[in-house]
Design a protein around this motif. Structure first.
Motif, PDB file in Angstrom:
ATOM      1  N   LYS A 115       0.664  -0.882   0.002  1.00  0.00           N
ATOM      2  CA  LYS A 115       0.026  -0.262  -0.141  1.00  0.00           C
ATOM      3  C   LYS A 115       0.966   1.309  -0.040  1.00  0.00           C
ATOM      4  O   LYS A 115       1.212   1.769   0.952  1.00  0.00           O
ATOM      5  CB  LYS A 115      -1.178  -0.071   1.167  1.00  0.00           C
ATOM      6  CG  LYS A 115      -1.888   1.033   1.030  1.00  0.00           C
ATOM      7  CD  LYS A 115      -2.911   1.213   2.283  1.00  0.00           C
ATOM      8  CE  LYS A 115      -3.855   2.218   2.160  1.00  0.00           C
ATOM      9  NZ  LYS A 115      -4.990   2.158   3.472  1.00  0.00           N
ATOM     10  N   GLY A 116       1.279   1.606  -1.240  1.00  0.00           N
ATOM     11  CA  GLY A 116       2.033   2.898  -1.422  1.00  0.00           C
ATOM     12  C   GLY A 116       1.447   4.045  -1.847  1.00  0.00           C
ATOM     13  O   GLY A 116       2.040   5.211  -1.891  1.00  0.00           O
ATOM     14  N   GLY A 117       0.148   3.964  -2.069  1.00  0.00           N
ATOM     15  CA  GLY A 117      -0.632   5.382  -2.675  1.00  0.00           C
ATOM     16  C   GLY A 117      -0.531   5.317  -4.099  1.00  0.00           C
ATOM     17  O   GLY A 117       0.384   4.540  -4.714  1.00  0.00           O
ATOM     18  N   THR A 168      -2.711  10.110  -3.188  1.00  0.00           N
ATOM     19  CA  THR A 168      -3.759   9.380  -2.242  1.00  0.00           C
ATOM     20  C   THR A 168      -3.018   8.347  -1.805  1.00  0.00           C
ATOM     21  O   THR A 168      -2.401   7.880  -2.311  1.00  0.00           O
ATOM     22  CB  THR A 168      -4.859   9.398  -3.069  1.00  0.00           C
ATOM     23  OG1 THR A 168      -5.861   8.597  -1.917  1.00  0.00           O
ATOM     24  CG2 THR A 168      -4.773   8.370  -4.054  1.00  0.00           C
ATOM     25  N   PRO A 169      -3.051   8.084  -0.501  1.00  0.00           N
ATOM     26  CA  PRO A 169      -2.536   6.819   0.058  1.00  0.00           C
ATOM     27  C   PRO A 169      -3.409   5.658  -0.077  1.00  0.00           C
ATOM     28  O   PRO A 169      -3.174   4.402   0.377  1.00  0.00           O
ATOM     29  CB  PRO A 169      -2.479   7.327   1.686  1.00  0.00           C
ATOM     30  CG  PRO A 169      -3.877   8.142   1.943  1.00  0.00           C
ATOM     31  CD  PRO A 169      -3.720   8.991   0.629  1.00  0.00           C
ATOM     32  N   HIS A 170      -4.743   5.798  -0.511  1.00  0.00           N
ATOM     33  CA  HIS A 170      -5.490   4.888  -0.852  1.00  0.00           C
ATOM     34  C   HIS A 170      -5.514   3.929  -1.926  1.00  0.00           C
ATOM     35  O   HIS A 170      -6.397   3.823  -2.788  1.00  0.00           O
ATOM     36  CB  HIS A 170      -7.041   5.191  -0.498  1.00  0.00           C
ATOM     37  CG  HIS A 170      -7.216   6.087   0.689  1.00  0.00           C
ATOM     38  ND1 HIS A 170      -7.422   5.551   1.776  1.00  0.00           N
ATOM     39  CD2 HIS A 170      -7.410   7.227   0.927  1.00  0.00           C
ATOM     40  CE1 HIS A 170      -7.511   6.248   3.005  1.00  0.00           C
ATOM     41  NE2 HIS A 170      -7.867   7.534   2.209  1.00  0.00           N
ATOM     42  N   CYS A 171      -4.540   3.244  -2.203  1.00  0.00           N
ATOM     43  CA  CYS A 171      -3.868   2.512  -3.372  1.00  0.00           C
ATOM     44  C   CYS A 171      -3.017   1.486  -2.835  1.00  0.00           C
ATOM     45  O   CYS A 171      -2.137   1.988  -2.367  1.00  0.00           O
ATOM     46  CB  CYS A 171      -3.852   3.069  -4.651  1.00  0.00           C
ATOM     47  SG  CYS A 171      -3.620   2.151  -5.857  1.00  0.00           S
ATOM     48  N   ALA A 172      -3.069   0.233  -3.215  1.00  0.00           N
ATOM     49  CA  ALA A 172      -2.033  -0.612  -3.213  1.00  0.00           C
ATOM     50  C   ALA A 172      -1.751  -1.323  -4.547  1.00  0.00           C
ATOM     51  O   ALA A 172      -2.604  -1.663  -5.420  1.00  0.00           O
ATOM     52  CB  ALA A 172      -2.576  -1.798  -2.134  1.00  0.00           C
ATOM     53  N   ALA A 173      -0.270  -1.429  -4.652  1.00  0.00           N
ATOM     54  CA  ALA A 173      -0.013  -2.411  -5.792  1.00  0.00           C
ATOM     55  C   ALA A 173      -0.087  -3.644  -5.444  1.00  0.00           C
ATOM     56  O   ALA A 173       0.352  -4.186  -4.467  1.00  0.00           O
ATOM     57  CB  ALA A 173       1.252  -1.991  -6.148  1.00  0.00           C
ATOM     58  N   ILE A 174      -0.585  -4.528  -6.591  1.00  0.00           N
ATOM     59  CA  ILE A 174      -0.566  -5.853  -6.282  1.00  0.00           C
ATOM     60  C   ILE A 174      -0.263  -6.794  -7.555  1.00  0.00           C
ATOM     61  O   ILE A 174       0.128  -5.882  -8.863  1.00  0.00           O
ATOM     62  CB  ILE A 174      -1.962  -6.473  -6.061  1.00  0.00           C
ATOM     63  CG1 ILE A 174      -3.231  -6.085  -7.192  1.00  0.00           C
ATOM     64  CG2 ILE A 174      -2.527  -5.775  -4.606  1.00  0.00           C
ATOM     65  CD1 ILE A 174      -4.214  -7.079  -7.232  1.00  0.00           C
ATOM     66  N   GLN A 175      -0.148  -8.027  -7.539  1.00  0.00           N
ATOM     67  CA  GLN A 175       0.228  -8.908  -8.695  1.00  0.00           C
ATOM     68  C   GLN A 175      -1.103  -9.588  -9.018  1.00  0.00           C
ATOM     69  O   GLN A 175      -1.452 -10.364  -8.060  1.00  0.00           O
ATOM     70  CB  GLN A 175       1.418 -10.077  -8.557  1.00  0.00           C
ATOM     71  CG  GLN A 175       2.165 -10.301  -9.711  1.00  0.00           C
ATOM     72  CD  GLN A 175       1.312 -11.089 -10.628  1.00  0.00           C
ATOM     73  OE1 GLN A 175       0.127 -11.488 -10.423  1.00  0.00           O
ATOM     74  NE2 GLN A 175       1.990 -11.457 -11.810  1.00  0.00           N
ATOM     75  N   PRO A 176      -2.030  -9.017  -9.828  1.00  0.00           N
ATOM     76  CA  PRO A 176      -3.216  -9.517 -10.144  1.00  0.00           C
ATOM     77  C   PRO A 176      -3.522 -10.990 -10.357  1.00  0.00           C
ATOM     78  O   PRO A 176      -4.461 -11.539  -9.911  1.00  0.00           O
ATOM     79  CB  PRO A 176      -3.893  -8.757 -11.273  1.00  0.00           C
ATOM     80  CG  PRO A 176      -2.516  -8.342 -12.029  1.00  0.00           C
ATOM     81  CD  PRO A 176      -1.608  -8.311 -10.787  1.00  0.00           C
ATOM     82  N   ALA A 177      -2.718 -11.475 -10.933  1.00  0.00           N
ATOM     83  CA  ALA A 177      -2.877 -13.101 -11.247  1.00  0.00           C
ATOM     84  C   ALA A 177      -2.815 -13.900  -9.980  1.00  0.00           C
ATOM     85  O   ALA A 177      -3.534 -14.774  -9.644  1.00  0.00           O
ATOM     86  CB  ALA A 177      -2.053 -13.467 -12.256  1.00  0.00           C
ATOM     87  N   GLY A 263       8.276   3.207  -2.275  1.00  0.00           N
ATOM     88  CA  GLY A 263       7.231   2.506  -1.579  1.00  0.00           C
ATOM     89  C   GLY A 263       6.126   1.720  -2.661  1.00  0.00           C
ATOM     90  O   GLY A 263       5.202   1.474  -2.288  1.00  0.00           O
ATOM     91  N   ARG A 264       6.566   1.574  -3.785  1.00  0.00           N
ATOM     92  CA  ARG A 264       5.833   0.900  -4.795  1.00  0.00           C
ATOM     93  C   ARG A 264       4.522   1.844  -5.213  1.00  0.00           C
ATOM     94  O   ARG A 264       3.486   1.129  -5.386  1.00  0.00           O
ATOM     95  CB  ARG A 264       5.527  -0.563  -4.526  1.00  0.00           C
ATOM     96  CG  ARG A 264       6.886  -1.350  -4.905  1.00  0.00           C
ATOM     97  CD  ARG A 264       6.838  -2.834  -4.542  1.00  0.00           C
ATOM     98  NE  ARG A 264       5.631  -3.471  -5.452  1.00  0.00           N
ATOM     99  CZ  ARG A 264       4.784  -4.155  -5.543  1.00  0.00           C
ATOM    100  NH1 ARG A 264       4.453  -4.825  -4.486  1.00  0.00           N
ATOM    101  NH2 ARG A 264       3.826  -4.628  -6.496  1.00  0.00           N
ATOM    102  N   GLU A 265       4.457   3.210  -5.145  1.00  0.00           N
ATOM    103  CA  GLU A 265       3.588   3.760  -5.595  1.00  0.00           C
ATOM    104  C   GLU A 265       2.970   3.623  -6.832  1.00  0.00           C
ATOM    105  O   GLU A 265       4.040   3.418  -7.656  1.00  0.00           O
ATOM    106  CB  GLU A 265       3.982   5.248  -5.422  1.00  0.00           C
ATOM    107  CG  GLU A 265       4.310   5.862  -4.145  1.00  0.00           C
ATOM    108  CD  GLU A 265       5.743   5.619  -3.748  1.00  0.00           C
ATOM    109  OE1 GLU A 265       6.118   6.467  -2.740  1.00  0.00           O
ATOM    110  OE2 GLU A 265       6.583   4.666  -4.518  1.00  0.00           O
TER     111      GLU A 265
END
Length: 444
Positions: A115-117, A168-177, A263-265
């Protein structure tokens, strides 16, 4: 993003079956619905039918943004539903970002959640003015969207020509699969039956028909998003629009020292034609955007994932943002359809008279929204009177898209208009009037 091995195949539906809940589509919406139902009531007989494999659609090959973005702005929601309900939906979306992370941790789903925003860069004076306006509007609602100076923005995202940004802080990077595969496994551990290679050819009252048999259930959930037009009677319900992506091989520490994203924003900019990117857990740049054409008759086909012109333009823009990439080649390309409702309003609901439930129309922001949809559908199906079922998107019915050829002309014209608007703003230094008009037409 890292390339995953093929997931083990699941069997097709072996014949007619009965269930308490039948879910059509094994993407995020269908699987989150199954998950929350199974957690709440382990006795439920839940069947999920998938035409290909779990996560085959946008759930398994998106940009990896688990965000609080909703297709309609808070201002637009306020005009239709009032301030309190608009802010309630925004708060629920923000909470969904954390809920995805919570479940991933609880279920041991290693989906590279960080969660890097989100940093949305302003790289022209016109974009900077848009950024200021968005930050001022957010402040008026008490929403955490901050305006960053050029130095603050560049510290987070070391792109060229940065004049400022919103954050915005309200986002996280993910690996979708990884997320969708882990979610499918979590559902199966709770007794949910997932049948792959089982396309649903017809949805009727309390029935889902397939070439392999019919599933009968008091509740049937349509969770098909961009593939919805393939179902009889739903050709005009959703417009499938393609978004395409590219990714590099892992990049060295010397590149990241300047590019940032420590922060992987997730990142984008304030142009009209949407772009989006992230630094993956294995240090690739994954980058995508719109621009691929809408196909006549709401057609969806694997060949539409391949648009060399769009891939080349994405690589050009990525090189413009980060010139130190040099001639680093594109290692992977992919794409897929996302679903857009005619009024740009995502929705979720249950028709008690027919037992048909639905969710979708996420306009490309479905990772977090689908989680909220799954929790909401679980409450609707179980008859739980909660804050979730009172949110303004619950029970919303979007109007159908225009018949062809008007649909083809309109969607593709809007895509070209947004591309032209960016070029006009770069040339004149003034906001595009056509883009502003399009925004009003869409009710954003």
């Amino acid at each position: 993003m890292s390339v995953l091995p093929e997931a083990p195949a699941r069997p097709a539906l072996p014949g007619d079956a009965d269930a308490d809940v039948c879910i059509v589509g094994a993407g995020y919406t269908g699987l989150w619905t199954a998950y929350y139902l199974a957690v709440a009531d382990p006795s439920l007989r839940i069947v999920v039918l998938e035409a290909q494999t779990a996560g085959f659609g946008a759930s398994g090959r998106n940009g990896g943004w688990c965000s609080a973005l909703f297709p309609k702005s808070v201002a637009a929601l306020e005009r239709s539903y009032g301030r309190e309900r608009a802010l309630a939906l925004n708060a629920a979306m923000e909470a969904s970002v954390d809920e995805v992370g919570r479940v991933a941790a609880a279920e041991g789903i290693d989906c590279d959640y960080a969660k890097g925003g989100t940093v949305v860069l302003a790289r022209t004076p016109v974009q900077l003015e848009r950024a200021r306006h968005e930050a001022e509007e957010a402040a008026g609602y008490g929403i955490d969207l901050r305006l960053l100076s050029a130095a603050e923005a560049t510290e987070r995202v070391g792109a060229t020509g940065v004049l400022g940004a919103t954050f915005t802080p309200h986002c996280a990077a993910i690996q979708p699969a990884k997320l969708v595969r882990g979610l499918a496994a979590a559902c199966e551990r709770r007794g949910v039956r997932i049948f792959e290679r089982t396309p649903v050819t017809r949805l009727t009252r309390r029935r889902a028909e397939t070439p392999h048999g019919t599933v009968r259930a008091p509740i049937v959930v349509r969770a098909t998003e961009g593939f919805t037009p393939r179902l009889p009677g739903l050709r005009r319900a959703i417009a499938p629009v393609y978004s395409l992506m590219i990714a590099t091989d892992p990049l060295p520490a010397s590149f990241w020292a300047a590019a940032g994203l420590a922060g992987r924003e997730t990142f984008s900019d304030h142009r009209h034609l949407i772009i989006y990117g992230q630094r993956t857990a294995d240090d690739r740049l994954a980058f995508g955007g719109r621009g691929a054409p809408y196909h006549y008759g709401s057609a969806v086909d694997p060949s539409f994932d391949l648009e060399p012109r769009v891939f080349a333009e994405l690589r050009r823009v990525l090189g413009e943002l980060f010139p130190s990439l040099g001639d680093v080649p594109v290692a992977h390309t992919w794409g897929g359809p996302l679903g857009i409702a005619r009024d740009w309003m995502a929705s979720v609901g249950l028709d008690a008279a027919t037992g048909l439930a639905w969710a979708g129309g996420y306009v490309g922001d479905g990772v977090g929204t689908a989680n909220l949809a799954g929790r909401t559908l679980a409450h609707l199906i179980r008859g739980i009177d909660s804050d979730l079922v009172g949110l303004p998107w619950v029970g919303h019915r979007s109007p159908p898209w225009e018949p062809e050829p008007l649909r083809w002309l309109g969607v593709n014209a809007s895509l070209r208009l947004m591309t032209a608007a960016d070029a006009t703003e770069a040339r004149t230094g003034r906001p595009s009037k056509r883009a502003a008009l399009m925004s009003r037409v869409l009710g954003a």
